[in-house]
Structures are given as structure tokens and as C-alpha cells.
Design an enzyme around this catalytic site. Structure first.
Site, PDB file in Angstrom:
ATOM      1  N   HIS A  38      -5.865  -3.029   6.102  1.00 65.69           N
ATOM      2  CA  HIS A  38      -6.558  -3.957   5.085  1.00 65.69           C
ATOM      3  C   HIS A  38      -6.763  -3.531   3.780  1.00 65.69           C
ATOM      4  O   HIS A  38      -6.329  -3.861   2.863  1.00 65.69           O
ATOM      5  CB  HIS A  38      -7.616  -4.809   5.822  1.00 65.69           C
ATOM      6  N   TYR A  96      -6.470  -2.801  15.908  1.00 63.00           N
ATOM      7  CA  TYR A  96      -6.366  -4.209  16.385  1.00 63.00           C
ATOM      8  C   TYR A  96      -4.900  -4.527  16.408  1.00 63.00           C
ATOM      9  O   TYR A  96      -4.622  -5.601  16.726  1.00 63.00           O
ATOM     10  CB  TYR A  96      -7.268  -5.164  15.328  1.00 63.00           C
ATOM     11  N   ARG A 113       1.715  -7.096   6.566  1.00 68.57           N
ATOM     12  CA  ARG A 113       1.153  -6.225   5.948  1.00 68.57           C
ATOM     13  C   ARG A 113       1.218  -4.894   6.613  1.00 68.57           C
ATOM     14  O   ARG A 113       0.747  -4.719   7.706  1.00 68.57           O
ATOM     15  CB  ARG A 113      -0.406  -6.143   5.332  1.00 68.57           C
TER      16      ARG A 113
END
Ligand SMILES: Cc1ncc(C[n+]2csc(CCOP(=O)(O)OP(=O)(O)O)c2C)c(N)n1
Length: 357
Positions: free
Chosen positions: A262, A271, A258
Site C-alpha cells: 500500500h 495479507y 497494485r
């Protein structure tokens, strides 16, 4: 991409992901998969371009306050489009919150697709019109819906397969285990497509999975498993088509990424590194097919421009459809939960009305 095992319907997935196109758009010579027909390839490209433009538009709508949240599937177009176009009209799709592009590809009106993420209505489309179940937000609940649905359809004598999307994180849920188990026992015509995009929000695969691959999770349930390059739309189309036509269950792990966070509420730089993102941008599914089609003479500048114009027009129609103020009634919260409302819900509805009065 190298391959070590032909995709016969064994339980064991190949060590390397199956593919038809390399990341530079050149064809894989010895792929065991059948390359889709030329017209299908062009259609896959067209739908990915339109889908990506829709995705960008939906992301912009969050910035304009028109959508509460939007989980982008940018970078995952090969999974979203390749699998949906592999379905027959009679098959059903059981999507998640990330799969709006899949819904639009299946023909669901884009504004109706977005009502859930807008907060306007639980389910803005008629599931029967295009055979698309509700976009689930609790992880993996749709796996059980898909297995139950496909099993019931078979008992009714219908030739219907169910395609269910799950993320890598959702494979750690108990619901996925139960669904795979009964898909195996009943030999239900269900295709589990795991879009392994590397992270469950900020949790990387390595922190939640000890299996050699997510595809390996099918073995213990007696469900044939396939590992595929999830950024290769031709390969995704080929494996999903084969799985649908098999008449039984299949677990497909599609390796993808992706590109966006998110959702718009997440900061992915906390992250993952920009180098990692860049490496995946280099494997872009749309560019890859575009290169291949151009090299085959199936796509020229005029056709490319026409598809880009179509995508822009689609985005403009999404903007105008979403450019309205919605005022959902709080009473709607209680609608369509039960056929007849139980006492505790009636009491909650009354309490809410009194509070708002
Ligand atoms: C049952 C359940 N537990 C937790 C959550 C909160 N949650 C929302 S998305 C998410 C991560 C899902 O990751 P993955 O399955 O990999 O799908 P992706 O979002 O990457 O497509 C979590 C934990 C939820 N929606 N449902």
C-alpha cells in the site's frame, strides 16, 4: 478476454471487462472498442515506461529518507497513463495520493508532485497550470470536488470534463455516493475512474462490497457504467476518451492490481500470497503493449533503447531535484486554509510559535 456486451452507453456494465489487447499482447478480434491510433499507442508506451521509472525512483527516495511516504502505482500504469492521455487539454484531473504517475503524465513537475509526500508543502504545484486538482488523502473527497467543478464549468458555458480517480475502498465512502448521485442528477461531465486494485490497504474487495462489480454502483444513480481491463492501456484510453466526449457522467471500473505494498509503511505479505502477485505480474500493462507494438513493427530496439534512456534521464532529474534538504516553516501549516484566518487557528498558530520559541 471474452466480452458479452457492446459498450453502448447503457447503465449496465458488461459481465466481462472490455479489452483491446490480451495479456499476451495479441489483439482482441471482436472488441467493440476502437483501437487508438498508432502514434497514440507509442505515446502510451513511452509514458508508461517513464512513469514506471519515476515510480521506482520515488520508492527509492523513501528509503533514502527524502520522502516521508510513497504510495506506489506500479502495475497500475495503464490506468494512470491511459486515462490522462485520453483527456483534452481543457479537461481537469482530480487525483488521489496514489496517482503521482498520472500527475507527471499530465506534465506536472515531478519534484512539485512529490512535495506532499515529502512533507514539504501541502500542494507543491499550481493547479491551474496543468488543470490538476490537489492530490486528496482523505478518501473520496475528490469525487465531490470533481462533480462540483464540472457542474460549475458547464454552468459557465465551458466544455470541460473532470476525471476523478478513486480506489476500490474509496467507493465504500459516503462521499462517493453523494458525488455519483449529483453527477447523475446534474448529468455532470465527470468520469469516475475506479482503479480496482483488489485491496484497501489489507482489506480485500470481498469484505467491503456486495455489488456484482464496482461498475454496477453507477446504475442506481443513473450513471452509465463500464467495466474495463485496467491493465490494458489501449482499452483504458478508449473508454475514458469515449466517456470524456460523451459530455455526461460515466463510472468506469478498471480491474488492475497494485504490485507493491500500500505504501512503504505496509507489509503486503501479511495479507496476500506471492502466487497472487505473480499472476498479476503476468498481466503486466507495459509488457503487454510492448509485445503488441513490436509485433506491429511500431517499436524496434533503437526506439525502445531511446525510451529507456529518456526514463533514466527523467529519474536522474528527479533525484537531483529531490536531493535538497527542505525546512518547512511550522507557520506554513496555517497558510491557505481560510482566506482570513479564524480566531481558533490564530490562537493555535500563536501557541505553536510559543512552544517552539
Ligand atoms: C476518509 C478516510 N478514511 C480512512 C483513510 C485511511 N486510508 C488511507 S488509504 C486507505 C485505503 C484506500 O484503499 P483504496 O480506496 O482501495 O485505494 P488504494 O490505496 O488501493 O489506491 C484507507 C482506509 C483515509 N485516508 N481517509
Amino acid at each position: 478476454m471474452a466480452r458479452t456486451r457492446a459498450p453502448e452507453r447503457t447503465l449496465l456494465p458488461s459481465d466481462e471487462p472490455l479489452s483491446l489487447l490480451r495479456k499476451d499482447g495479441s489483439p482482441v478480434d471482436d472488441s467493440p472498442l476502437a483501437m487508438p491510433d498508432d502514434d497514440v499507442l507509442v505515446e502510451l508506451y513511452r509514458r508508461m515506461v517513464v512513469g514506471r521509472r519515476f515510480d521506482t525512483q520515488a520508492t527509492s527516495l523513501t528509503k533514502q529518507g527524502r520522502l516521508a511516504v510513497y504510495p506506489s502505482s506500479r502495475g497500475q500504469e495503464a490506468c494512470e497513463v491511459g486515462s490522462v492521455l485520453a483527456l483534452r487539454p481543457t479537461d481537469w484531473l482530480f487525483p488521489t495520493y496514489r496517482d503521482s504517475v498520472a500527475l507527471v503524465t499530465r506534465g506536472v513537475d515531478p519534484a512539485e508532485t512529490l512535495t506532499l509526500l515529502q512533507g514539504g508543502w501541502h500542494l507543491g504545484y499550481d493547479p491551474y497550470e496543468h488543470r490538476v486538482g490537489p492530490q486528496c488523502t482523505p478518501l473520496a473527497t475528490n469525487t465531490l470536488h470533481a462533480v462540483g467543478f464540472a457542474h460549475a464549468a458547464r454552468l459557465k458555458g465551458e466544455d470541460t470534463a473532470a476525471l476523478v480517480f478513486v480506489g476500490d475502498g474509496a467507493t465504500s465512502e459516503g462521499d462517493t455516493h453523494e458525488a455519483l448521485n449529483f453527477a447523475g442528477v446534474w448529468k455532470a461531465p465527470v468520469v469516475f475512474l475506479v482503479q480496482n486494485n483488489g485491496y484497501a490497504i489489507s482489506v480485500p474487495m470481498s469484505k467491503q462490497n456486495a455489488a456484482p462489480s464496482l461498475a454496477h454502483k453507477g446504475i442506481g444513480y443513473g450513471v452509465p457504467s463500464v467495466l474495463v481491463d485496467g491493465n490494458d492501456v489501449a482499452a483504458v484510453y478508449a473508454v475514458v476518451r469515449e466517456a470524456v466526449l460523451s459530455g455526461g457522467p460515466t463510472l468506469i471500473e478498471a480491474l488492475t492490481y497494485r504490485i507493491e505494498a500500500h505504501t512503504n509503511a505496509d507489509d503486503a505479505t501479511r495479507y496476500r500470497t506471492s502466487d497472487e502477485v505473480a499472476a498479476w505480474l503476468d498481466r503486466d500493462p507495459v509488457d503487454r503493449l510492448e509485445t503488441y507494438l513490436t509485433s506491429r513493427g511500431l517499436l524496434d530496439n533503437a526506439r525502445r533503447a531511446a525510451i529507456t534512456a529518456e526514463a533514466e534521464e527523467f529519474a536522474a532529474s528527479v533525484r537531483s531535484k529531490m536531493n535538497v534538504d527542505v525546512e518547512p516553516s511550522p507557520d506554513d501549516l496555517f497558510e491557505h486554509v481560510y482566506a482570513s484566518m479564524p480566531r481558533h487557528l490564530r490562537e493555535q498558530a500563536t501557541a505553536l510559535r510559543e512552544e517552539l520559541a
